[in-house]
Motif scaffolding. Structure first.
Motif, mmCIF file in Angstrom:
data_model
loop_
_atom_site.group_PDB
_atom_site.id
_atom_site.type_symbol
_atom_site.label_atom_id
_atom_site.label_comp_id
_atom_site.label_asym_id
_atom_site.label_seq_id
_atom_site.Cartn_x
_atom_site.Cartn_y
_atom_site.Cartn_z
ATOM 1 N N ASP A 1 -0.617 2.047 9.579
ATOM 2 C CA ASP A 1 -0.910 1.001 8.374
ATOM 3 C C ASP A 1 0.238 0.777 7.602
ATOM 4 O O ASP A 1 0.062 0.206 6.502
ATOM 5 N N GLN A 2 1.275 0.707 8.214
ATOM 6 C CA GLN A 2 2.588 0.350 7.457
ATOM 7 C C GLN A 2 2.744 -1.172 7.002
ATOM 8 O O GLN A 2 3.259 -1.385 5.904
ATOM 9 N N VAL A 3 2.144 -2.177 8.019
ATOM 10 C CA VAL A 3 2.097 -3.424 7.310
ATOM 11 C C VAL A 3 0.700 -3.705 6.701
ATOM 12 O O VAL A 3 0.707 -4.434 5.638
ATOM 13 N N LEU A 4 -0.211 -3.050 7.134
ATOM 14 C CA LEU A 4 -1.463 -3.083 6.558
ATOM 15 C C LEU A 4 -1.829 -2.853 4.928
ATOM 16 O O LEU A 4 -2.209 -3.624 4.274
ATOM 17 N N ARG A 5 -0.976 -1.844 4.491
ATOM 18 C CA ARG A 5 -0.821 -1.441 3.159
ATOM 19 C C ARG A 5 -0.133 -2.515 2.221
ATOM 20 O O ARG A 5 -0.425 -2.817 1.269
ATOM 21 N N ARG A 6 0.782 -3.264 2.860
ATOM 22 C CA ARG A 6 1.489 -4.254 2.035
ATOM 23 C C ARG A 6 0.521 -5.295 1.905
ATOM 24 O O ARG A 6 0.679 -6.191 1.124
ATOM 25 N N ILE A 7 -0.156 -5.768 3.096
ATOM 26 C CA ILE A 7 -1.134 -7.058 2.941
ATOM 27 C C ILE A 7 -2.229 -6.584 1.932
ATOM 28 O O ILE A 7 -2.465 -7.415 1.150
ATOM 29 N N VAL A 8 -2.586 -5.221 2.090
ATOM 30 C CA VAL A 8 -3.873 -5.045 0.980
ATOM 31 C C VAL A 8 -3.398 -5.171 -0.520
ATOM 32 O O VAL A 8 -3.988 -5.536 -1.197
ATOM 33 N N ALA A 9 -1.953 -4.586 -0.619
ATOM 34 C CA ALA A 9 -1.446 -4.610 -1.823
ATOM 35 C C ALA A 9 -1.413 -6.392 -2.360
ATOM 36 O O ALA A 9 -1.354 -6.362 -3.827
ATOM 37 N N GLY A 10 -1.224 -7.029 -1.405
ATOM 38 C CA GLY A 10 -1.175 -8.472 -2.064
ATOM 39 C C GLY A 10 -2.529 -9.231 -2.028
ATOM 40 O O GLY A 10 -2.786 -10.410 -2.550
ATOM 41 N N PHE A 11 -3.603 -8.322 -1.940
ATOM 42 C CA PHE A 11 -4.908 -9.021 -1.993
ATOM 43 C C PHE A 11 -5.218 -9.577 -3.652
ATOM 44 O O PHE A 11 -5.424 -10.833 -3.635
ATOM 45 N N SER A 12 -4.937 -8.576 -4.413
ATOM 46 C CA SER A 12 -5.249 -9.305 -5.840
ATOM 47 C C SER A 12 -4.598 -10.311 -6.447
ATOM 48 O O SER A 12 -5.005 -11.391 -7.031
ATOM 49 N N PRO A 13 -2.851 -10.022 -6.294
ATOM 50 C CA PRO A 13 -2.249 -11.374 -6.716
ATOM 51 C C PRO A 13 -2.639 -12.684 -5.738
ATOM 52 O O PRO A 13 -2.099 -13.706 -6.451
ATOM 53 N N ALA B 1 -11.685 7.998 4.350
ATOM 54 C CA ALA B 1 -11.709 7.739 3.083
ATOM 55 C C ALA B 1 -10.753 8.101 2.302
ATOM 56 O O ALA B 1 -10.224 7.462 1.680
ATOM 57 N N ASP B 2 -10.148 9.173 2.424
ATOM 58 C CA ASP B 2 -8.953 9.592 1.639
ATOM 59 C C ASP B 2 -7.823 8.660 1.782
ATOM 60 O O ASP B 2 -7.106 8.137 1.059
ATOM 61 N N ARG B 3 -7.470 7.988 3.030
ATOM 62 C CA ARG B 3 -6.502 7.076 3.373
ATOM 63 C C ARG B 3 -6.604 5.643 2.896
ATOM 64 O O ARG B 3 -6.131 5.024 2.163
ATOM 65 N N ALA B 4 -8.131 5.385 2.897
ATOM 66 C CA ALA B 4 -8.482 4.003 2.537
ATOM 67 C C ALA B 4 -8.292 4.028 1.182
ATOM 68 O O ALA B 4 -7.951 2.835 0.621
ATOM 69 N N ARG B 5 -8.447 4.991 0.256
ATOM 70 C CA ARG B 5 -8.184 4.855 -1.089
ATOM 71 C C ARG B 5 -6.690 4.797 -1.575
ATOM 72 O O ARG B 5 -6.577 4.103 -2.329
ATOM 73 N N THR B 6 -6.040 5.269 -0.595
ATOM 74 C CA THR B 6 -4.550 4.929 -0.700
ATOM 75 C C THR B 6 -4.064 3.502 -0.800
ATOM 76 O O THR B 6 -3.056 3.115 -1.524
ATOM 77 N N TRP B 7 -4.900 2.670 0.201
ATOM 78 C CA TRP B 7 -4.432 1.395 0.104
ATOM 79 C C TRP B 7 -5.242 0.445 -0.949
ATOM 80 O O TRP B 7 -5.115 -0.445 -1.463
ATOM 81 N N LEU B 8 -6.607 1.150 -1.340
ATOM 82 C CA LEU B 8 -7.769 0.085 -2.099
ATOM 83 C C LEU B 8 -7.933 0.329 -3.339
ATOM 84 O O LEU B 8 -8.655 -0.374 -4.107
ATOM 85 N N SER B 9 -7.254 1.553 -3.846
ATOM 86 C CA SER B 9 -7.758 2.054 -5.078
ATOM 87 C C SER B 9 -7.319 1.070 -6.301
ATOM 88 O O SER B 9 -7.815 1.194 -7.415
ATOM 89 N N HIS B 10 -6.533 0.426 -5.926
ATOM 90 C CA HIS B 10 -5.774 -0.687 -7.150
ATOM 91 C C HIS B 10 -6.387 -1.995 -6.912
ATOM 92 O O HIS B 10 -6.066 -3.070 -7.842
ATOM 93 N N PHE B 11 -7.362 -2.338 -5.947
ATOM 94 C CA PHE B 11 -7.707 -3.580 -5.804
ATOM 95 C C PHE B 11 -8.982 -3.950 -6.630
ATOM 96 O O PHE B 11 -9.894 -3.031 -6.875
#
Ligand SMILES: C[S@@+](CC[C@H](N)C(=O)[O-])C[C@H]1O[C@@H](n2cnc3c(N)ncnc32)[C@H](O)[C@@H]1O
Length: 404
Positions: free
Chosen positions: A264-276, A299-309
């Motif tokens: 998820d190295q690239v995925l997590r950066r992609i997800v971080a850019g969803f809100s902006p 679910a643990d891992r998903a929360r690390t990418w998605l909890s700020h969305f």
């Protein structure tokens, strides 16, 4: 070259302009292939599968031998552009004399003795013909392209999975991150939406642009850069992404491949850019592998990418394998060099995953909608198909989730 005013000095946005002769050559071949029904349905009918990912090395030999006995145009195109096998010059000339000559001049074909090879493969997807690099055969790089770069990812089962969902959520202005051959952007453009495709590899951007021109799709535009850099400060109605996601040790391999040890190295950066980068109410969709450590849940891992969305999120898991089965399946590429090479890669890959404590790998679709309040659902959409399909596919699960 076009500069994005919101980008920093290192993030210059470049539009790659392909050679007009190359675009014209591919455009004429797209017309020819369409006329002779080189379609997803034909692939399904002839081979009984939809994606070349499902074709094993032995089956490819069998099909190559069978099709070599046929001389009708469709069988010839399938040999040349889908199985990536050489075809006799006279046979090809008999079906497409002028196109063959102009293809040789443009660099689409290479002579090998009395035969001809195509230097790109052609994947029919949703009414478009998508050119990309080979998946089976190593051939000399085509001289058609101006840009240097890595191999351009030929649409695989992952691309086709997203391609089945994208038309159901495409609205307004769209962004296709990690566009590769541009396959998803082309599908969006065929549906009439404006789309920007971004890739970090200049060769991919050129191929994507060529594909848009060859398929007559004017509402797709392609930019070179790292994820959101070329569209800094812009918002979209929808974002789709098929990043490099394989949990693999090949950090120096093709740029489309490795997503780091955890996938998820690239995925997590992609997800971080969803809100902006999404408008309020905007939607996004991505696909990835997720390397899970002992005791760690999806679910643990998903929360690390998605909890700020700031919206609702769905993670639909459609496959899972233990590390050894995953590696055995992924390392089959090494079989081309023999069993000893396969064993070496298998051990090396498995040791890499063990060093990173990855013991299972899940394959997921991630869908989000920017509704304002964070809510994360993780569901299983693993196919239960014996004796008949017993549950919904991940594609259906995501499509229905959009409509709720
Ligand atoms: C698996 S391919 C997907 C291609 C295409 N979207 C598809 O579905 O077939 C991943 C692509 O991501 C690109 N890529 C890798 N890292 C990137 C980054 N940081 N920014 C933009 N593109 C990237 C690679 O060059 C490659 O073309």
């Amino acid at each position: 070259m076009v500069r994005n005013p919101a980008a920093t000095a290192l993030e210059i946005t470049v539009e790659v302009r392909p050679e007009p002769q190359a675009a014209e050559c591919l455009r004429r071949w797209v017309k020819q292939l369409r006329r002779q029904r080189y379609t997803p349905e034909a692939i399904q009918q002839v081979f009984g599968i939809r994606s070349a990912d499902e074709l094993g090395a032995a089956e490819r030999e069998v099909w190559g031998t069978r099709l070599a006995e046929r001389t009708d145009p469709l069988s010839v195109w399938l040999q040349l552009f889908w199985l990536e096998r050489p075809v006799r010059y006279e046979l090809l000339a008999g079906h497409a004399d002028q196109l063959l000559e102009s293809g040789l001049q443009a660099g689409l074909f290479q002579r090998c003795g009395r035969s001809v090879r195509a230097s790109l493969r052609a994947e029919p997807v949703s009414g478009a013909i998508v050119w990309a690099d080979h998946r089976f055969e190593d051939v000399a790089r085509t001289s058609m392209l101006r840009q240097h770069g890595g191999p351009v990812y030929p649409p695989g089962a992952d691309s086709l999975m997203l391609a089945e969902i994208v038309p159901h959520f495409a609205t307004g202005r769209m962004l296709d991150l990690c566009t590769g051959s541009g396959v998803l952007a082309l599908i969006i453009a065929r549906g009439g939406n404006k789309v920007v495709g971004v890739d970090i590899d200049p060769r991919a951007v050129e191929v994507a642009q060529l594909n848009a021109e060859a398929n007559g799709l004017k509402s797709a535009r392609f930019l070179l850069g790292d994820l959101y850099a070329p569209v800094a400060g812009e918002r979209f109605h929808c974002i789709v992404a098929n990043p490099p996601f394989v949990c693999s040790p090949y950090a120096n391999g093709p740029r489309y491949h490795s997503g780091g040890p955890l996938g998820d190295q690239v995925l997590r950066r992609i997800v971080a850019g969803f809100s902006p980068h999404l408008h309020r109410g905007g939607k996004a969709l991505a696909i990835s592998h997720v390397g899970l450590r002992q005791g760690e849940s999806l679910a643990d891992r998903a929360r690390t990418w998605l909890s700020h969305f700031d919206g609702r999120c769905l993670v639909a898991e459609f496959a899972r394998a233990d590390a050894a089965s995953f590696v055995a399946q992924q390392a089959t590429f090494a079989l081309a060099e023999g069993m000893a090479s396969f064993r070496r890669e298998f051990r090396r890959w498995l040791q890499f995953l063990r060093r990173h404590r990855v013991h299972e790998i899940a394959a997921v679709l991630v869908a989000v909608e920017r509704t304002g309040t964070n809510f994360i659902e993780v569901v299983s959409a693993k196919p239960v198909v014996v004796p008949v399909p017993l549950n919904k596919s991940a594609i259906q699960v995501v499509r229905e989730w959009w409509t709720h």
